[in-house]
Write a protein that holds these residues in place. Structure first.
Motif, PDB file in Angstrom:
ATOM      1  N   GLN A 260       0.830  -1.208   0.000  1.00  0.00           N
ATOM      2  CA  GLN A 260       0.000   0.000   0.000  1.00  0.00           C
ATOM      3  C   GLN A 260       0.862   1.254   0.000  1.00  0.00           C
ATOM      4  OE1 GLN A 260      -3.671   0.145   2.318  1.00  0.00           O
ATOM      5  NE2 GLN A 260      -3.295  -1.956   2.961  1.00  0.00           N
ATOM      6  N   LYS A 261       1.940   1.238   0.770  1.00  0.00           N
ATOM      7  CA  LYS A 261       2.827   2.409   0.794  1.00  0.00           C
ATOM      8  C   LYS A 261       3.517   2.596  -0.557  1.00  0.00           C
ATOM      9  CE  LYS A 261       2.641   4.037   5.079  1.00  0.00           C
ATOM     10  NZ  LYS A 261       2.309   5.407   5.455  1.00  0.00           N
ATOM     11  N   ALA A 262       3.886   1.477  -1.182  1.00  0.00           N
ATOM     12  CA  ALA A 262       4.540   1.566  -2.492  1.00  0.00           C
ATOM     13  C   ALA A 262       3.570   2.142  -3.529  1.00  0.00           C
ATOM     14  CB  ALA A 262       5.024   0.180  -2.922  1.00  0.00           C
ATOM     15  N   ALA A 263       2.319   1.653  -3.517  1.00  0.00           N
ATOM     16  CA  ALA A 263       1.324   2.136  -4.475  1.00  0.00           C
ATOM     17  C   ALA A 263       1.014   3.611  -4.239  1.00  0.00           C
ATOM     18  CB  ALA A 263       0.056   1.302  -4.363  1.00  0.00           C
ATOM     19  N   LEU A 264       1.009   4.001  -2.969  1.00  0.00           N
ATOM     20  CA  LEU A 264       0.769   5.413  -2.630  1.00  0.00           C
ATOM     21  C   LEU A 264       1.847   6.285  -3.282  1.00  0.00           C
ATOM     22  CD1 LEU A 264      -0.703   7.565  -0.912  1.00  0.00           C
ATOM     23  CD2 LEU A 264       0.784   6.947   1.006  1.00  0.00           C
ATOM     24  N   ALA A 265       3.101   5.853  -3.171  1.00  0.00           N
ATOM     25  CA  ALA A 265       4.197   6.626  -3.770  1.00  0.00           C
ATOM     26  C   ALA A 265       4.058   6.665  -5.292  1.00  0.00           C
ATOM     27  CB  ALA A 265       5.539   6.008  -3.373  1.00  0.00           C
ATOM     28  N   ALA A 266       3.669   5.532  -5.883  1.00  0.00           N
ATOM     29  CA  ALA A 266       3.540   5.483  -7.345  1.00  0.00           C
ATOM     30  C   ALA A 266       2.424   6.419  -7.826  1.00  0.00           C
ATOM     31  CB  ALA A 266       3.260   4.050  -7.791  1.00  0.00           C
ATOM     32  N   LEU A 267       1.305   6.421  -7.108  1.00  0.00           N
ATOM     33  CA  LEU A 267       0.152   7.218  -7.539  1.00  0.00           C
ATOM     34  C   LEU A 267       0.353   8.716  -7.324  1.00  0.00           C
ATOM     35  CD1 LEU A 267      -2.571   4.857  -6.110  1.00  0.00           C
ATOM     36  CD2 LEU A 267      -2.604   5.687  -8.463  1.00  0.00           C
ATOM     37  N   THR A 268       1.087   9.062  -6.268  1.00  0.00           N
ATOM     38  CA  THR A 268       1.218  10.486  -5.938  1.00  0.00           C
ATOM     39  C   THR A 268       2.488  11.110  -6.525  1.00  0.00           C
ATOM     40  OG1 THR A 268       2.240   9.862  -3.839  1.00  0.00           O
ATOM     41  CG2 THR A 268      -0.104  10.367  -3.776  1.00  0.00           C
ATOM     42  N   GLY A 269       3.442  10.268  -6.939  1.00  0.00           N
ATOM     43  CA  GLY A 269       4.698  10.805  -7.463  1.00  0.00           C
ATOM     44  C   GLY A 269       4.595  11.159  -8.940  1.00  0.00           C
ATOM     45  N   SER A 270       5.747  11.425  -9.532  1.00  0.00           N
ATOM     46  CA  SER A 270       5.793  11.771 -10.954  1.00  0.00           C
ATOM     47  C   SER A 270       5.268  10.594 -11.786  1.00  0.00           C
ATOM     48  CB  SER A 270       7.244  12.067 -11.337  1.00  0.00           C
ATOM     49  OG  SER A 270       7.386  11.970 -12.738  1.00  0.00           O
ATOM     50  N   GLN A 271       4.507  10.919 -12.822  1.00  0.00           N
ATOM     51  CA  GLN A 271       3.973   9.877 -13.701  1.00  0.00           C
ATOM     52  C   GLN A 271       4.898   9.650 -14.914  1.00  0.00           C
ATOM     53  OE1 GLN A 271       0.894   8.143 -12.641  1.00  0.00           O
ATOM     54  NE2 GLN A 271       1.807   9.211 -10.895  1.00  0.00           N
ATOM     55  N   GLU A 272       6.077  10.253 -14.845  1.00  0.00           N
ATOM     56  CA  GLU A 272       7.037  10.122 -15.938  1.00  0.00           C
ATOM     57  C   GLU A 272       7.407   8.654 -16.258  1.00  0.00           C
ATOM     58  OE1 GLU A 272       7.728  12.313 -17.971  1.00  0.00           O
ATOM     59  OE2 GLU A 272       9.660  11.831 -18.881  1.00  0.00           O
ATOM     60  N   PRO A 273       7.597   7.793 -15.232  1.00  0.00           N
ATOM     61  CA  PRO A 273       7.927   6.396 -15.560  1.00  0.00           C
ATOM     62  C   PRO A 273       6.878   5.739 -16.456  1.00  0.00           C
ATOM     63  CG  PRO A 273       8.268   6.798 -13.219  1.00  0.00           C
ATOM     64  CD  PRO A 273       7.611   8.029 -13.780  1.00  0.00           C
ATOM     65  N   VAL A 274       5.623   6.107 -16.271  1.00  0.00           N
ATOM     66  CA  VAL A 274       4.556   5.513 -17.090  1.00  0.00           C
ATOM     67  C   VAL A 274       4.734   5.963 -18.546  1.00  0.00           C
ATOM     68  CG1 VAL A 274       2.060   5.196 -17.315  1.00  0.00           C
ATOM     69  CG2 VAL A 274       3.029   5.711 -15.077  1.00  0.00           C
ATOM     70  N   ARG A 275       5.039   7.246 -18.697  1.00  0.00           N
ATOM     71  CA  ARG A 275       5.221   7.795 -20.048  1.00  0.00           C
ATOM     72  C   ARG A 275       6.421   7.129 -20.740  1.00  0.00           C
ATOM     73  NH1 ARG A 275       7.615  11.311 -23.018  1.00  0.00           N
ATOM     74  NH2 ARG A 275       9.201  11.783 -21.450  1.00  0.00           N
ATOM     75  N   LEU A 276       7.482   6.931 -19.977  1.00  0.00           N
ATOM     76  CA  LEU A 276       8.687   6.324 -20.565  1.00  0.00           C
ATOM     77  C   LEU A 276       8.441   4.871 -20.975  1.00  0.00           C
ATOM     78  CD1 LEU A 276      11.451   7.801 -18.227  1.00  0.00           C
ATOM     79  CD2 LEU A 276      10.906   8.469 -20.584  1.00  0.00           C
ATOM     80  N   MET A 277       7.703   4.143 -20.149  1.00  0.00           N
ATOM     81  CA  MET A 277       7.396   2.750 -20.505  1.00  0.00           C
ATOM     82  C   MET A 277       6.540   2.729 -21.779  1.00  0.00           C
ATOM     83  SD  MET A 277       6.689   0.593 -17.024  1.00  0.00           S
ATOM     84  CE  MET A 277       6.234   1.740 -15.745  1.00  0.00           C
ATOM     85  N   LEU A 278       5.567   3.629 -21.824  1.00  0.00           N
ATOM     86  CA  LEU A 278       4.679   3.675 -22.985  1.00  0.00           C
ATOM     87  C   LEU A 278       5.475   3.978 -24.264  1.00  0.00           C
ATOM     88  CD1 LEU A 278       1.748   3.524 -23.956  1.00  0.00           C
ATOM     89  CD2 LEU A 278       1.590   5.990 -23.606  1.00  0.00           C
ATOM     90  N   GLN A 279       6.405   4.891 -24.127  1.00  0.00           N
ATOM     91  CA  GLN A 279       7.236   5.268 -25.272  1.00  0.00           C
ATOM     92  C   GLN A 279       8.017   4.045 -25.798  1.00  0.00           C
ATOM     93  OE1 GLN A 279       9.045   9.095 -24.444  1.00  0.00           O
ATOM     94  NE2 GLN A 279      10.988   8.283 -25.196  1.00  0.00           N
ATOM     95  N   GLU A 280       8.537   3.274 -24.877  1.00  0.00           N
ATOM     96  CA  GLU A 280       9.304   2.076 -25.263  1.00  0.00           C
ATOM     97  C   GLU A 280       8.372   1.019 -25.884  1.00  0.00           C
ATOM     98  OE1 GLU A 280      12.520   1.586 -25.398  1.00  0.00           O
ATOM     99  OE2 GLU A 280      12.357  -0.556 -25.887  1.00  0.00           O
TER     100      GLU A 280
END
Ligand SMILES: Cc1ncc(COP(=O)(O)O)c(C=O)c1O
Length: 391
Positions: A260-280
């Motif tokens: 839950q703490k990990a997901a909290l960090a993922a949801l509230t932090g920068s969404q840049e990793p999602v964009r980078l994965m999508l780009q790849e």
């Protein structure tokens, strides 16, 4: 899962296999999520939490959906579960029962229909067609409604086809479900993995059209490459969320506190990793498409979302050879050491699902082996017969 087990077995025996079966991102979980998990352990955040999830995480999910889609949900309208799978399962058990019919579309992720059966209800499957890009047509869904219809489940982006439903088409369904008092469940597990900037505000559509009968199931698994952490959520009317909570409370309780703490960090932090994965994924999708379509015996179209290419290999079936894509997949693994998921798993005979959540080298080499295999099992038409067929 079955493909993964077969691959594991071969690998343990020292055989090198190219795995196109994986239904999960090959990227590491983003750093901030991992750091938050370490911190949770170090700070002994390792006990039971509230069954429906810690308040900050529920808040973060509401905030994420507000930021992404402009929809307003409160904490009482969210429950955190062990992946999108449990979110969908709690929903199915809460809403559906004996005598109910639940409509969904094929090719489908098999868990959706199995969960309906586990709830003792009957799945009604509406088939989309390859010729139509596997587009989910609202009229076909609406035509399947009977007095027993209790729910409709829409998965977009769709596993295995990568197809999307348009906002207008979902709205056409939602208007009818609102009028006829039918639940509308949207499975958005691949929601951030959409390649072009097409409008796909499905939460916005259901929130304004049929909010009191709309359920949104989402997940951290694919968007944040967190499949093993097991974190998903159901967003919907408070009474439904309470029912999901009762089922979860007596079956699994809360999602792991650390997750839950990990997901909290993922949801509230920068969404840049999602964009980078999508780009790849986009680069891989385009290359894979180019490689596979070099041979006209293999037919595929570019998926609009998720990370699967759904490939028509029916020309390599039939006669005295391979009778199904299950046999195709078994022989491909045996002869070429390439693992794919057969179409029968998705109620789509004649097709294979190729996951491009793997390296470019694997995609290059695996597609070469796949085409070799097709070449061996589907002899090219002669110039004369192809001339006849074009006439
Ligand atoms: C269409 C679809 N929905 C939901 C899920 C659930 O994913 P998870 O339980 O890992 O969040 C999956 C996983 O493969 C999926 O393909």
């Amino acid at each position: 899962m079955k493909v993964t087990t077969a691959v594991d077995k071969l690998r343990r025996a020292g055989v090198e296999v190219i795995d196109f079966g994986a239904g999960e991102p090959d990227f590491p979980t983003p750093g901030p999520a991992k750091a938050a998990a370490h911190k949770a352990i170090d700070e002994n955040f390792t006990k039971y939490t509230a069954n429906a999830g810690i308040a900050e995480l529920k808040r973060a999910i509401c905030d994420r959906y507000r930021a992404d889609y402009g929809v307003e949900y409160s904490e009482a309208e969210v429950i955190v579960s062990a992946g999108g799978k449990q979110a969908l399962y709690n929903t199915a058990l809460s809403l559906f029962g004996s005598g109910d019919e639940v409509i969904t579309h094929a090719p489908y992720w098999p868990t959706l229909t199995e969960q309906v059966k586990l709830a003792d209800a009957t799945p009604i499957v509406v088939h989309t067609s390859a010729a139509d890009g596997f587009t989910i047509r609202p009229q076909a869904i609406l035509d399947a409604i009977t007095p027993r219809t209790r729910g409709i489940i829409i998965n977009s982006p769709c596993n295995p086809t990568g197809a999307l439903i348009s906002e207008a088409d979902l709205e056409a369904i939602a208007e009818v479900t609102a009028r006829r008092r039918i639940w509308l469940v949207i499975d958005l597990c691949y929601e951030q993995l959409i390649y072009e900037a097409v409008p796909h505000n499905l939460p916005g559509v259901v929130a304004r059209t049929c909010r009191d009968l709309a359920v949104i199931c989402g997940s951290a698994s694919k968007r944040y490459s967190m499949t093993g952490w097991r974190c998903g959520w159901t967003i919907g009317p408070a009474a439904l969320v309470a029912a999901c909570g009762a089922i979860q409370s007596h079956s699994t309780s809360n999602v792991a506190s650390i997750t839950q703490k990990a997901a909290l960090a993922a949801l509230t932090g920068s969404q840049e990793p999602v964009r980078l994965m999508l780009q790849e994924y986009r680069i891989r999708r385009d290359r894979l498409y180019e490689w596979l379509t070099a041979d006209s015996r293999v037919r595929c179209f570019k998926p609009a979302g998720a990370f699967y290419m759904f490939v028509d290999v029916s020309q390599a079936l039939g006669g005295h050879g391979l009778r199904s894509t299950t046999e195709f997949a078994e022989a491909l693994l045996e002869e070429q050491k390439v693992a794919v998921t057969p179409g029968e798993a998705f109620d789509a005979p004649g097709f294979l699902r190729i996951s491009y959540a793997t390296s470019m080298e694997n995609l290059r080499e695996g597609s070469r082996r796949l085409l070799d295999f097709v070449g061996a099992h589907a002899p090219r038409q002669s110039a004369v017969s192809s001339l006849h067929s074009s006439v």
